[in-house]
Design an enzyme around this catalytic site. Structure first.
Site, PDB file in Angstrom:
ATOM      1  N   LYS A  18       2.520  -3.874   6.126  1.00 56.56           N
ATOM      2  CA  LYS A  18       2.887  -3.892   4.572  1.00 56.56           C
ATOM      3  C   LYS A  18       4.370  -3.574   4.099  1.00 56.56           C
ATOM      4  O   LYS A  18       5.033  -3.956   3.340  1.00 56.56           O
ATOM      5  CB  LYS A  18       1.910  -2.329   4.167  1.00 56.56           C
ATOM      6  CG  LYS A  18       0.787  -3.081   3.846  1.00 56.56           C
ATOM      7  CD  LYS A  18      -0.213  -4.595   3.044  1.00 56.56           C
ATOM      8  CE  LYS A  18      -1.646  -4.544   2.813  1.00 56.56           C
ATOM      9  NZ  LYS A  18      -1.770  -5.210   1.808  1.00 56.56           N
TER      10      LYS A  18
ATOM     11  N   SER B 220       0.510  -1.273   0.175  1.00 58.89           N
ATOM     12  CA  SER B 220      -0.202  -0.394  -0.213  1.00 58.89           C
ATOM     13  C   SER B 220       0.636   1.122  -0.430  1.00 58.89           C
ATOM     14  O   SER B 220       1.804   1.092   0.612  1.00 58.89           O
ATOM     15  CB  SER B 220      -1.247  -0.095   1.238  1.00 58.89           C
ATOM     16  OG  SER B 220      -1.699   1.146   1.341  1.00 58.89           O
TER      17      SER B 220
ATOM     18  N   TYR C 126      -1.738  -1.748  10.219  1.00 63.11           N
ATOM     19  CA  TYR C 126      -1.823  -1.803   8.732  1.00 63.11           C
ATOM     20  C   TYR C 126      -0.765  -1.550   7.878  1.00 63.11           C
ATOM     21  O   TYR C 126      -0.150  -2.626   7.183  1.00 63.11           O
ATOM     22  CB  TYR C 126      -2.815  -0.850   8.028  1.00 63.11           C
ATOM     23  CG  TYR C 126      -2.974  -1.620   6.619  1.00 63.11           C
ATOM     24  CD1 TYR C 126      -3.244  -2.081   6.348  1.00 63.11           C
ATOM     25  CD2 TYR C 126      -2.664  -0.275   5.613  1.00 63.11           C
ATOM     26  CE1 TYR C 126      -3.381  -2.772   4.508  1.00 63.11           C
ATOM     27  CE2 TYR C 126      -2.833  -0.098   4.410  1.00 63.11           C
ATOM     28  CZ  TYR C 126      -3.791  -1.605   3.584  1.00 63.11           C
ATOM     29  OH  TYR C 126      -3.671  -1.506   2.404  1.00 63.11           O
TER      30      TYR C 126
HETATM   31  N1  LIG Z   1      -8.293  -0.027  -2.037  1.00 65.91           N
HETATM   32  C1  LIG Z   1      -7.290   0.677  -1.682  1.00 65.91           C
HETATM   33  O1  LIG Z   1      -7.605   1.952  -1.836  1.00 65.91           O
HETATM   34  C2  LIG Z   1      -6.325   0.330  -1.493  1.00 65.91           C
HETATM   35  C3  LIG Z   1      -4.805   0.902  -1.280  1.00 65.91           C
HETATM   36  C4  LIG Z   1      -4.028   0.189  -0.367  1.00 65.91           C
HETATM   37  C5  LIG Z   1      -3.718  -1.049  -0.978  1.00 65.91           C
HETATM   38  N2  LIG Z   1      -4.641  -1.708  -1.435  1.00 65.91           N
HETATM   39  C6  LIG Z   1      -4.471  -2.974  -0.743  1.00 65.91           C
HETATM   40  O2  LIG Z   1      -4.632  -3.979  -2.346  1.00 65.91           O
HETATM   41  C7  LIG Z   1      -5.186  -5.048  -1.620  1.00 65.91           C
HETATM   42  C8  LIG Z   1      -6.703  -5.420  -2.049  1.00 65.91           C
HETATM   43  O3  LIG Z   1      -7.762  -4.113  -1.813  1.00 65.91           O
HETATM   44  P1  LIG Z   1      -9.060  -3.856  -1.610  1.00 65.91           P
HETATM   45  O4  LIG Z   1     -10.199  -2.919  -1.897  1.00 65.91           O
HETATM   46  O5  LIG Z   1      -9.322  -4.584  -3.409  1.00 65.91           O
HETATM   47  O6  LIG Z   1     -10.271  -5.037  -0.431  1.00 65.91           O
HETATM   48  P2  LIG Z   1     -11.285  -5.913  -0.491  1.00 65.91           P
HETATM   49  O7  LIG Z   1     -12.437  -5.326  -1.501  1.00 65.91           O
HETATM   50  O8  LIG Z   1     -11.660  -5.058   0.878  1.00 65.91           O
HETATM   51  O9  LIG Z   1     -11.065  -7.107  -1.307  1.00 65.91           O
HETATM   52  C9  LIG Z   1     -10.626  -7.979   0.154  1.00 65.91           C
HETATM   53  C10 LIG Z   1     -10.193  -9.385  -0.460  1.00 65.91           C
HETATM   54  O10 LIG Z   1      -9.054 -10.350  -0.113  1.00 65.91           O
HETATM   55  C11 LIG Z   1     -10.305 -11.096   0.281  1.00 65.91           C
HETATM   56  N3  LIG Z   1     -10.145 -11.775   2.156  1.00 65.91           N
HETATM   57  C12 LIG Z   1      -9.621 -10.361   2.831  1.00 65.91           C
HETATM   58  N4  LIG Z   1      -9.603 -11.300   4.317  1.00 65.91           N
HETATM   59  C13 LIG Z   1      -9.288 -12.383   3.788  1.00 65.91           C
HETATM   60  C14 LIG Z   1      -8.469 -13.859   4.511  1.00 65.91           C
HETATM   61  N5  LIG Z   1      -8.500 -13.596   6.195  1.00 65.91           N
HETATM   62  N6  LIG Z   1      -8.379 -14.701   4.196  1.00 65.91           N
HETATM   63  C15 LIG Z   1      -8.081 -14.512   2.717  1.00 65.91           C
HETATM   64  N7  LIG Z   1      -9.489 -13.527   1.767  1.00 65.91           N
HETATM   65  C16 LIG Z   1      -9.343 -12.850   2.721  1.00 65.91           C
HETATM   66  C17 LIG Z   1     -12.078 -11.200   0.634  1.00 65.91           C
HETATM   67  O11 LIG Z   1     -12.868 -11.657   0.193  1.00 65.91           O
HETATM   68  P3  LIG Z   1     -13.719 -12.210   2.231  1.00 65.91           P
HETATM   69  O12 LIG Z   1     -13.345 -10.945   3.149  1.00 65.91           O
HETATM   70  O13 LIG Z   1     -15.016 -12.730   2.194  1.00 65.91           O
HETATM   71  O14 LIG Z   1     -12.153 -13.093   2.420  1.00 65.91           O
HETATM   72  C18 LIG Z   1     -11.870 -10.034  -1.082  1.00 65.91           C
HETATM   73  O15 LIG Z   1     -11.695 -11.046  -1.846  1.00 65.91           O
HETATM   74  C19 LIG Z   1      -5.158  -5.098  -0.740  1.00 65.91           C
HETATM   75  O16 LIG Z   1      -4.130  -6.099   0.008  1.00 65.91           O
HETATM   76  C20 LIG Z   1      -4.932  -3.744   0.446  1.00 65.91           C
HETATM   77  O17 LIG Z   1      -4.369  -3.771   1.306  1.00 65.91           O
HETATM   78  C21 LIG Z   1      -6.194  -1.148  -1.196  1.00 65.91           C
END
Ligand SMILES: NC(=O)c1ccc[n+]([C@@H]2O[C@H](COP(=O)([O-])OP(=O)(O)OC[C@H]3O[C@@H](n4cnc5c(N)ncnc54)[C@H](OP(=O)(O)O)[C@@H]3O)[C@@H](O)[C@H]2O)c1
Length: 262
Positions: free
Chosen positions: A160, A143, A156
């Site tokens: 990371k 992130s 968090y």
């Molecule tokens: N969106 C942003 O602004 C942003 C910014 C910086 C970094 N990121 C990073 O990008 C990645 C994806 O983020 P996103 O925004 O797409 O998240 P999201 O919409 O919350 O999707 C997260 C995915 O991970 C799964 N997941 C969560 N906990 C899990 C567990 N314990 N075991 C297996 N699967 C799990 C969720 O399904 P379930 O909940 O059903 O398990 C879902 O499929 C993450 O690593 C996040 O830290 C995101």
């Protein structure tokens, strides 16, 4: 979607077997879609199946926060794919709190398990097969928040940051074996998890007595829009493709220009 070929008329990831964690929505689902589009066979996972798991991928329920979850997932990958060539650690996230001292012990542990140790455990189970084949592509999703660590998210960003350091070290360890390891650090991206976190952040910030600049949930990146899951998936796809065959140990920050020095 543009289909990228490898120059000989076949899709560039044809024949590759990919595992993506957290592919049921958001960035992970976009990565799964683009891998499928590039011709890869894809297995993905989350704690529960949703209607947004991309069609064409095989889905298995698993919680990546535990060693048992990682072992079940590795076994499923062996059964479904027969091995993993492309491994994308995408599952991640955490809930903000009113400063670092307000983060309960169990949430520190949870943040470390989900955002850092899940990758370490799954890598340790799948790298032996890559070593044998002397090839493999691994991407850790970090992130851009690591670049400005703030109290409400320290569990968090600390996890990371550990992931990024681990990713670089792993890249050096495995480079001579033909295994490439890179990271991608998204900035604010429009996903279900991202939106929920920003809502929680705004509430926490209000409880803390306003919105100091570094906790402002409304900042728009310099390129004038939030990222879309596909923006991040493009970077992941590049890193696992042959186009990045001379690239390892890097962290690609994809953030609409928010941290130009990142
Ligand atoms: N969106 C942003 O602004 C942003 C910014 C910086 C970094 N990121 C990073 O990008 C990645 C994806 O983020 P996103 O925004 O797409 O998240 P999201 O919409 O919350 O999707 C997260 C995915 O991970 C799964 N997941 C969560 N906990 C899990 C567990 N314990 N075991 C297996 N699967 C799990 C969720 O399904 P379930 O909940 O059903 O398990 C879902 O499929 C993450 O690593 C996040 O830290 C995101």
């Amino acid at each position: 979607m543009t289909t990228i070929e490898n120059g000989s008329g076949t899709r560039e990831l044809a024949g590759k077997r990919a595992l993506v964690t957290g592919g049921s929505r958001g960035i992970g689902a976009a990565v799964v879609r683009q891998l499928l589009d590039a011709g890869a066979q894809v297995l993905t996972t989350a704690r529960s199946k949703t209607s947004t798991v991309p069609e064409g991928a095989t889905f298995v329920e698993a919680d990546v926060r535990t060693r048992a979850g990682a072992e079940a997932l590795a076994a499923a990958a062996q059964e479904v794919l027969g091995g993993v060539d492309v491994l994308v650690h995408n599952a991640g996230g955490a809930r903000p709190h009113e400063g670092s001292s307000a983060i309960p012990d169990e949430e520190w542990q949870d943040a470390l398990d989900l955002n850092f140790l899940a990758s370490v455990r799954l890598d340790s189970l799948l790298i032996p097969g890559m070593r044998e084949r002397r090839s493999g592509m691994i991407v850790h999703v970090s992130s851009s928040a690591v670049l400005t660590p703030i109290g409400p998210f320290l569990h968090y960003t600390t996890a990371k940051a550990a992931l990024e350091n681990y990713s670089r070290g792993l890249a050096l360890e495995l480079a001579s074996l033909g295994i490439r390891v890179n990271a991608v650090s998204p900035g604010r991206t429009a996903t279900p998890g991202g939106e929920q976190t920003r809502e929680q952040w705004a509430e926490v910030s209000a409880r803390m007595g306003g919105a100091p600049a570094e906790t402002n949930a409304d900042d728009t990146p310099p390129l004038g829009r939030d990222g879309q899951p596909e923006d991040i998936a493009h970077a992941v796809l590049f890193l696992v493709s042959e186009r990045a065959s001379w690239l390892t140990g890097r962290n690609l920050v994809v953030d609409g220009g928010e941290f130009p020095m990142g």
